[in-house]
Design a protein around this motif. Structure first.
Motif, PDB file in Angstrom:
ATOM      1  N   GLU A   1      19.925  24.429 -63.957  1.00 53.04           N
ATOM      2  CA  GLU A   1      19.070  24.181 -62.816  1.00 53.04           C
ATOM      3  C   GLU A   1      18.555  25.387 -62.330  1.00 53.04           C
ATOM      4  O   GLU A   1      17.328  25.264 -61.713  1.00 53.04           O
TER       5      GLU A   1
ATOM      6  N   LYS B   1      15.685  26.570 -64.429  1.00 51.79           N
ATOM      7  CA  LYS B   1      14.365  25.754 -64.210  1.00 51.79           C
ATOM      8  C   LYS B   1      13.434  26.226 -63.125  1.00 51.79           C
ATOM      9  O   LYS B   1      12.239  26.137 -63.284  1.00 51.79           O
ATOM     10  N   GLN B   2      13.961  26.986 -62.491  1.00 55.31           N
ATOM     11  CA  GLN B   2      13.189  27.373 -61.184  1.00 55.31           C
ATOM     12  C   GLN B   2      12.616  28.960 -61.733  1.00 55.31           C
ATOM     13  O   GLN B   2      11.587  29.481 -61.210  1.00 55.31           O
TER      14      GLN B   2
END
Length: 157
Positions: free
Chosen positions: A65, A68-69
């Motif tokens: 997660e 993903k940034q």
């Protein structure tokens, strides 16, 4: 004639009754999980990139997660003559267990340090993944083993 209208009325009522009976099986089926399953990440050092096959646990889910940034870049140093370790800059959930690592193992230490092994060690870690298909010599060269600090980039691409 009355029979004709009675039959016609029954036929019309039957049409309306069956029109309301739709097959809802498609709507009742849970939607497909469109969540893309990510099974690898990449480590880049000095322009060289290796694939890491990811483990399945909450630490990996949290790391993915974050990735993903955008990529994570950190500095890693030799420790003990068998690993490169560096502060991730993020805290991840742990599920530590006593393991004996092998060259290529990538683990989480103390919830916020990534350790990449070019040797072996036995300690309590959370497994993140594994670099597969590389010899100890190839991993040592990739990690610049014994040469001090390296800049590591972790990415999904």
């Amino acid at each position: 004639m009355k029979k004709f209208f009675a039959v016609l009325l029954i036929a019309i009522i039957a049409c309306f009754a069956f029109a309301g009976c739709d097959d809802f099986s498609e709507q009742q089926t849970p939607p497909e999980n469109n969540k893309e399953e990510i099974t690898q990440m990449y480590l880049t050092i000095n322009g060289n990139k290796l694939e890491v096959t990811l483990a399945e646990n909450s630490a990996v889910d949290a790391l993915v997660e974050i990735l993903k940034q955008g990529d994570i870049v950190y500095s890693a140093d030799d420790y003990g003559g068998f690993e490169k370790v560096g502060a991730l800059g993020h805290n991840l959930p742990t599920s530590n267990s006593q393991i004996t690592t092998q060259a290529g193992d990538v683990v989480l230490y103390n919830g916020d340090h990534i350790v990449i092994f070019y040797g072996s060690n036995s300690w309590s870690y959370t497994r993140l993944g594994k670099i597969e298909g590389r010899s100890v010599e190839e991993l040592s060269s990739f990690l610049c083993a014994g040469e001090g600090s390296v800049e590591v980039t972790i990415s999904l691409k």
